[in-house]
Design a protein around this motif. Structure first.
Motif, mmCIF file in Angstrom:
data_model
loop_
_atom_site.group_PDB
_atom_site.id
_atom_site.type_symbol
_atom_site.label_atom_id
_atom_site.label_comp_id
_atom_site.label_asym_id
_atom_site.label_seq_id
_atom_site.Cartn_x
_atom_site.Cartn_y
_atom_site.Cartn_z
ATOM 1 N N VAL A 225 0.931 -1.214 -0.027
ATOM 2 C CA VAL A 225 -0.188 -0.159 -0.077
ATOM 3 C C VAL A 225 0.739 1.272 -0.103
ATOM 4 O O VAL A 225 0.686 2.276 -0.673
ATOM 5 C CB VAL A 225 -1.099 -0.014 1.302
ATOM 6 N N PHE A 226 2.010 1.246 0.750
ATOM 7 C CA PHE A 226 2.847 2.377 0.834
ATOM 8 C C PHE A 226 3.485 2.580 -0.652
ATOM 9 O O PHE A 226 3.541 3.915 -0.854
ATOM 10 C CB PHE A 226 3.890 2.103 1.962
ATOM 11 N N ARG A 227 3.691 1.546 -1.117
ATOM 12 C CA ARG A 227 4.582 1.839 -2.445
ATOM 13 C C ARG A 227 3.535 2.302 -3.528
ATOM 14 O O ARG A 227 4.067 3.294 -4.282
ATOM 15 C CB ARG A 227 5.134 0.521 -2.937
ATOM 16 N N PHE A 228 2.419 1.760 -3.495
ATOM 17 C CA PHE A 228 1.418 1.949 -4.479
ATOM 18 C C PHE A 228 0.917 3.559 -4.344
ATOM 19 O O PHE A 228 0.526 4.391 -5.230
ATOM 20 C CB PHE A 228 0.085 1.072 -4.339
ATOM 21 N N LEU A 229 0.858 4.193 -3.227
ATOM 22 C CA LEU A 229 0.577 5.325 -2.705
ATOM 23 C C LEU A 229 1.559 6.471 -3.171
ATOM 24 O O LEU A 229 1.118 7.614 -3.408
ATOM 25 C CB LEU A 229 0.478 5.696 -1.319
ATOM 26 N N VAL A 230 2.863 5.861 -3.735
ATOM 27 C CA VAL A 230 3.836 7.178 -4.260
ATOM 28 C C VAL A 230 3.998 6.503 -5.708
ATOM 29 O O VAL A 230 4.941 6.989 -6.566
ATOM 30 C CB VAL A 230 5.002 6.930 -3.575
ATOM 31 N N LEU A 231 3.158 5.991 -6.474
ATOM 32 C CA LEU A 231 3.197 5.662 -7.850
ATOM 33 C C LEU A 231 3.032 7.000 -8.671
ATOM 34 O O LEU A 231 2.175 7.773 -8.311
ATOM 35 C CB LEU A 231 1.927 4.697 -8.283
ATOM 36 N N ASP A 232 3.342 6.872 -9.723
ATOM 37 C CA ASP A 232 3.228 8.146 -10.718
ATOM 38 C C ASP A 232 2.931 7.491 -12.098
ATOM 39 O O ASP A 232 3.648 7.641 -12.977
ATOM 40 C CB ASP A 232 4.490 8.965 -10.807
ATOM 41 N N ASP A 233 1.833 6.851 -12.084
ATOM 42 C CA ASP A 233 1.521 5.968 -13.387
ATOM 43 C C ASP A 233 0.036 6.613 -13.890
ATOM 44 O O ASP A 233 -0.201 5.624 -14.961
ATOM 45 C CB ASP A 233 1.480 4.715 -13.156
ATOM 46 N N ASP A 234 -0.457 7.614 -13.621
ATOM 47 C CA ASP A 234 -1.702 8.114 -14.275
ATOM 48 C C ASP A 234 -1.541 8.992 -15.296
ATOM 49 O O ASP A 234 -1.385 10.218 -14.929
ATOM 50 C CB ASP A 234 -2.522 8.638 -13.091
ATOM 51 N N ILE A 235 -1.563 8.687 -16.471
ATOM 52 C CA ILE A 235 -1.410 9.625 -17.576
ATOM 53 C C ILE A 235 -2.477 10.751 -18.065
ATOM 54 O O ILE A 235 -2.542 11.538 -18.742
ATOM 55 C CB ILE A 235 -1.565 8.755 -19.255
ATOM 56 N N ARG A 236 -3.558 10.523 -17.113
ATOM 57 C CA ARG A 236 -4.510 11.563 -16.938
ATOM 58 C C ARG A 236 -4.215 13.111 -16.294
ATOM 59 O O ARG A 236 -5.053 13.883 -16.445
ATOM 60 C CB ARG A 236 -5.939 11.077 -16.788
#
Length: 471
Positions: A225-236
């Protein structure tokens, strides 16, 4: 232009064939497809493999959603039937994204959120019980399957339910907690707005107490969860908040994560912890905090104890490379004896391109512009091992590039090493790599140049002045 129909129209004809003509579901679908194709209708947008109820002729997934809505509206007490319906909906949603989209259009998400709210309210008023926990667990499994690759479904009501679930007493509710964390993970993937909304709630305060020393599954899901909260994968979205999220999370949980490292022996959990710490260490003061908490010594002990583990050591090398972004921490890493460990890793995993690439990248960072660090690595005899590692993977571009970087950084301020490197045949190896991988030719030429080898430098562009410049 091809004619198209809606999924409802297709399902209605299938139902008619089952009810009116007593066909089996398979026969009804086959006949329906033939009818529409004969009319020149394009069925590319239709889900043709929906499970059909032989008695009613309706798609099972639609029936389950309707049944759950009926249960909610009439406040039925038949828990066994409800659990079966949730199991069926879960199984249908796992079949494909098309099934999940159809369920979402039919209101499955709203129904499941309402059911979760009702069950949580019943838990508060009637007291805790296995019956309520069973419904919560089955409902969470279904909503996990439904939200998979559909993060847009996750809304404010869903977030409110998550907060209530995280606030529940955790005794004997491990599965509910794990499923809640998995739901949060799915909501974060490729959805920046969801990540920001989660960070704007008290979720982090509720997640922190779950970092315990005696539950490997819980720690693995929580660190995800911590790692997914710092993703930058939304092209929108043009700009995300990954860095700020990482800083906020690190301020709360970074040191507890470091303290958990000695508490676990499971390789997978240690790998998750190292990966998460590396993901959150995005600022210099955080690198210093890890060092001061004894993190370097712990990491070295883990690497030495588990030299044969590929993923664990790859994550450890990535973490050390991230920490080496701070010059003082970089000096501590080398001073505390990492060089012999990296040499051992290269020897043990010479055939594994991922470990080799990560080790060479780590050497590159640690020896950059610091002669003493280069000497520390060179004195371990790593030069021959490094050359052999590159020779083992001639077709792997990243290995060749990282190897050229490492060699260049080691010899650029220690020219006395050049003869030793050349004696191991590194010149021919680098020239062959330059021919094999022209896209990294400049990196390889830099290594050859600093080794004192012959390099053909080509001027990429030469301008011609319109007017002669006076001397």
């Amino acid at each position: 232009m091809a004619k198209i129909i809606s999924q409802d129209t297709f399902d209605d004809v299938v139902q008619e064939n089952v009810i009116e003509f007593s066909m089996s579901p398979a026969e009804a679908k086959e006949e329906t497809i033939k009818q529409f194709e004969a009319q020149g209708i394009n069925l590319a947008n239709i889900i043709k493999d929906l499970a059909i109820n032989p008695q009613s002729g309706k798609p099972v997934i639609n029936e389950m959603v309707d049944n759950i809505k009926t249960h909610i509206g009439q406040k039925e007490t038949d828990t066994i039937q409800l659990l079966d319906q949730l199991d069926t909906l879960d199984a249908e949603c796992q079949k494909s994204l098309a099934h999940r989209v159809l369920a979402g259009k039919n209101g499955a998400h709203d129904a499941l959120i309402t059911l979760l709210e009702q069950t949580l309210a019943a838990t508060e008023t009637e007291g805790e019980g296995d019956q309520h926990d069973d419904v919560l667990e089955k409902c969470l499994r279904a909503v996990n399957s439904l939200t998979n690759k559909q993060p847009d479904l996750f809304d404010a009501e869903a977030m409110a339910v998550v907060l209530k679930l995280l606030a529940l007493r955790q005794e004997n509710r491990l599965e509910i907690t794990l499923l809640t964390l998995q739901w949060l993970q799915k909501a974060c993937i490729m959805h920046e707005v969801n990540r920001q909304n989660i960070m704007n709630t008290p979720a982090l305060k509720l997640l922190k107490p779950l970092l315990v020393k005696d539950n490997a599954r819980l720690v693995s899901e929580l660190t995800a969860v911590f790692r997914f909260l710092v993703l930058d994968d939304d092209i929108r979205v043009e700009f995300g908040s990954a860095h700020e999220h990482a800083r906020q999370i690190a301020n709360e949980v970074l040191l507890p994560l470091v303290e958990l490292l000695p508490a676990y022996q499971e390789v997978e959990v240690l790998g998750d912890l190292l990966l998460t710490i590396g993901t959150l260490a995005v600022r210099q003061e955080l690198c210093t905090a890890i060092d001061e908490a004894g993190g370097l010594k712990t990491i070295f002990e883990i690497m030495s104890k588990h030299l044969e583990e590929v993923r664990l050591n790859r994550e450890a090398l990535k973490l050390l490379r991230a920490l080496a972004g701070h010059d003082a921490v970089k000096a501590h890493i080398v001073d505390q004896g990492l060089a012999p460990i990296i040499k051992q890793l290269l020897e043990a995993h010479q055939s594994n391109e991922n470990i080799v690439a990560a080790a060479l990248a780590c050497i590159t960072t640690l020896t950059l512009r610091v002669k003493e660090h280069s000497t520390a690595f060179f004195e371990t005899g790593i030069a021959e091992v490094l050359v052999e590692a590159m020779r083992t993977h001639p077709s792997h571009k990243i290995v060749q590039r990282n190897g050229a970087w490492a060699i260049r950084n080691m010899v650029s301020r220690s020219r006395n090493q050049c003869e030793t490197w050349i004696s191991f045949g590194v010149e021919d190896l680098l020239n062959a790599a330059m021919t094999e991988h022209p896209s990294v030719a400049q990196d390889i030429k830099a290594a050859l140049r600093d080794l004192g080898c012959t390099v053909q430098l080509r001027e990429e562009w030469t301008g011609t002045a319109e007017k002669k410049i006076a001397a």
